[in-house]
Design a protein around this motif. Structure first.
Motif, PDB file in Angstrom:
ATOM      1  N   GLU A 210       0.828  -1.208   0.000  1.00 24.51           N
ATOM      2  CA  GLU A 210       0.000   0.000   0.000  1.00 24.51           C
ATOM      3  C   GLU A 210       0.862   1.258   0.000  1.00 24.51           C
ATOM      4  N   ALA A 211       1.950   1.229   0.767  1.00 23.04           N
ATOM      5  CA  ALA A 211       2.855   2.377   0.824  1.00 23.04           C
ATOM      6  C   ALA A 211       3.487   2.619  -0.545  1.00 23.04           C
ATOM      7  N   GLY A 212       3.905   1.533  -1.181  1.00 26.55           N
ATOM      8  CA  GLY A 212       4.500   1.669  -2.502  1.00 26.55           C
ATOM      9  C   GLY A 212       3.499   2.210  -3.513  1.00 26.55           C
ATOM     10  N   GLN A 213       2.276   1.701  -3.468  1.00 26.15           N
ATOM     11  CA  GLN A 213       1.234   2.151  -4.383  1.00 26.15           C
ATOM     12  C   GLN A 213       0.979   3.641  -4.231  1.00 26.15           C
ATOM     13  N   SER A 214       0.941   4.119  -2.991  1.00 23.90           N
ATOM     14  CA  SER A 214       0.669   5.533  -2.735  1.00 23.90           C
ATOM     15  C   SER A 214       1.782   6.449  -3.225  1.00 23.90           C
ATOM     16  N   ALA A 215       2.984   5.877  -3.395  1.00 24.24           N
ATOM     17  CA  ALA A 215       4.129   6.676  -3.835  1.00 24.24           C
ATOM     18  C   ALA A 215       4.509   6.396  -5.286  1.00 24.24           C
ATOM     19  N   GLY A 216       3.647   5.701  -5.992  1.00 26.17           N
ATOM     20  CA  GLY A 216       3.918   5.412  -7.392  1.00 26.17           C
ATOM     21  C   GLY A 216       4.918   4.299  -7.617  1.00 26.17           C
ATOM     22  N   ALA A 217       5.046   3.417  -6.641  1.00 27.58           N
ATOM     23  CA  ALA A 217       5.969   2.277  -6.768  1.00 27.58           C
ATOM     24  C   ALA A 217       5.185   0.998  -6.507  1.00 27.58           C
ATOM     25  N   THR A 218       4.443   0.552  -7.502  1.00 25.96           N
ATOM     26  CA  THR A 218       3.571  -0.610  -7.353  1.00 25.96           C
ATOM     27  C   THR A 218       4.370  -1.895  -7.172  1.00 25.96           C
ATOM     28  N   VAL A 219       4.041  -2.620  -6.131  1.00 19.70           N
ATOM     29  CA  VAL A 219       4.736  -3.860  -5.797  1.00 19.70           C
ATOM     30  C   VAL A 219       3.871  -5.055  -6.183  1.00 19.70           C
ATOM     31  N   THR A 220       4.431  -5.983  -6.921  1.00 15.56           N
ATOM     32  CA  THR A 220       3.724  -7.215  -7.271  1.00 15.56           C
ATOM     33  C   THR A 220       4.543  -8.403  -6.770  1.00 15.56           C
ATOM     34  N   ASP A 221       3.851  -9.460  -6.374  1.00 15.53           N
ATOM     35  CA  ASP A 221       4.544 -10.649  -5.867  1.00 15.53           C
ATOM     36  C   ASP A 221       5.463 -11.239  -6.926  1.00 15.53           C
ATOM     37  N   LYS A 222       6.670 -11.555  -6.497  1.00 17.89           N
ATOM     38  CA  LYS A 222       7.627 -12.217  -7.402  1.00 17.89           C
ATOM     39  C   LYS A 222       8.202 -13.401  -6.631  1.00 17.89           C
ATOM     40  N   VAL A 223       7.675 -14.571  -6.901  1.00 15.06           N
ATOM     41  CA  VAL A 223       8.128 -15.771  -6.180  1.00 15.06           C
ATOM     42  C   VAL A 223       9.531 -16.135  -6.658  1.00 15.06           C
ATOM     43  N   PRO A 224      10.500 -16.132  -5.760  1.00 12.55           N
ATOM     44  CA  PRO A 224      11.861 -16.494  -6.165  1.00 12.55           C
ATOM     45  C   PRO A 224      11.914 -17.974  -6.535  1.00 12.55           C
ATOM     46  N   SER A 225      12.451 -18.276  -7.706  1.00 15.54           N
ATOM     47  CA  SER A 225      12.614 -19.675  -8.082  1.00 15.54           C
ATOM     48  C   SER A 225      13.798 -20.249  -7.316  1.00 15.54           C
ATOM     49  N   VAL A 226      13.919 -21.547  -7.305  1.00 16.32           N
ATOM     50  CA  VAL A 226      15.035 -22.187  -6.613  1.00 16.32           C
ATOM     51  C   VAL A 226      16.366 -21.704  -7.193  1.00 16.32           C
ATOM     52  N   SER A 227      16.430 -21.597  -8.526  1.00 13.76           N
ATOM     53  CA  SER A 227      17.679 -21.157  -9.151  1.00 13.76           C
ATOM     54  C   SER A 227      17.993 -19.712  -8.799  1.00 13.76           C
ATOM     55  N   GLN A 228      16.964 -18.862  -8.721  1.00 15.97           N
ATOM     56  CA  GLN A 228      17.183 -17.470  -8.333  1.00 15.97           C
ATOM     57  C   GLN A 228      17.685 -17.370  -6.907  1.00 15.97           C
ATOM     58  N   LEU A 229      17.070 -18.136  -6.027  1.00 14.81           N
ATOM     59  CA  LEU A 229      17.471 -18.087  -4.630  1.00 14.81           C
ATOM     60  C   LEU A 229      18.895 -18.601  -4.460  1.00 14.81           C
ATOM     61  N   GLY A 230      19.273 -19.552  -5.280  1.00 14.80           N
ATOM     62  CA  GLY A 230      20.611 -20.103  -5.177  1.00 14.80           C
ATOM     63  C   GLY A 230      21.663 -19.226  -5.809  1.00 14.80           C
ATOM     64  N   GLY A 231      21.257 -18.077  -6.408  1.00 15.31           N
ATOM     65  CA  GLY A 231      22.214 -17.157  -7.004  1.00 15.31           C
ATOM     66  C   GLY A 231      22.657 -17.619  -8.376  1.00 15.31           C
TER      67      GLY A 231
END
Length: 231
Positions: A210-231
């Motif tokens: 909500e804070a991001g939306q009010s400041a023009g920074a819309t946040v959407t869920d981004k589920v980290p994949s296993v490969s992303q989490l592992g770097g």
């Protein structure tokens, strides 16, 4: 062993090939910490799976072990990215700095939201954390690691927000709520988290969005994949 791209650091040579950046000592310590966290998580899982109690025996597959390894590495890898990013050239104008701050805020908050829903809220609602539930041990270990990861990313997002006046004003009241999540990863891993703890994660994530939306920074869920989490 000398880090890739670093020449002579182990021998005390301060020179580096042109275009390379030495890996900070704290980054190497975080990498070592990842191995310790993983070992601890797996020992907890192995103890629970092989206990001689009356409960059902839980088996962790090779795929599950691999996912745990990636999750255990998530927090230090994210922290490493933050530290190395600090060495990159900064935006020069005020407008560029604000845009950069918003972009990083959205990225970090989105990862926190995705990890929270995927490995904490969703399995909790599905009853995966209840005693006797199939796969409970694995679900709890993942939730604990995801909780630590989400807390780390929310802290980073709050820091990013300081680069944009409007976003900073919107996020400032949420710092206490973010800090309250610090120890919940451990509670989740131990199976001690209840409705209030899960609700705290859900509430903080919603407030950050909500804070991001009010400041023009819309946040959407981004589920980290296993490969992303592992770097």
């Amino acid at each position: 062993m000398v880090e890739p791209g670093v020449r002579g650091e182990a021998a005390g040579d301060a020179s580096f090939p042109e275009g390379t950046v030495p890996v900070p000592t704290t980054v190497r310590l975080r990498r070592a910490l990842a191995a310790v966290v993983l070992s601890t998580a797996l020992m907890v899982g192995a103890t629970a799976c092989g206990s001689g109690g009356n409960g059902p025996r839980e088996e962790l597959s090779a795929a599950s072990m691999g996912e745990l390894a990636a999750l255990a590495a998530a927090e230090p890898v994210a922290a490493e990215a933050d530290e190395l990013a600090a060495a990159t050239p900064s935006p020069s104008t005020s407008a560029e700095k604000q845009k950069f701050a918003k972009t990083r805020f959205v990225a970090n908050a989105g990862l926190a939201a995705g990890a929270t829903y995927q490995w904490i809220v969703k399995p909790y609602r599905a009853g995966k954390f209840k005693k006797g539930a199939k796969g409970r041990t694995f679900a709890l270990i993942k939730a604990g690691l995801a909780g630590a990861f989400a807390y780390n990313r929310l802290k980073a997002a709050a820091e990013n927000a300081k680069g944009d006046p409007l976003l900073a004003k919107a996020v400032a009241p949420l710092t206490a709520g973010i800090e309250s999540l610090k120890g919940l990863g451990s509670k989740l891993r131990k199976g001690q988290a209840g409705d209030g703890d899960i609700g705290a994660f859900d509430s903080v994530i919603s407030s950050v969005k909500e804070a991001g939306q009010s400041a023009g920074a819309t946040v959407t869920d981004k589920v980290p994949s296993v490969s992303q989490l592992g770097g």
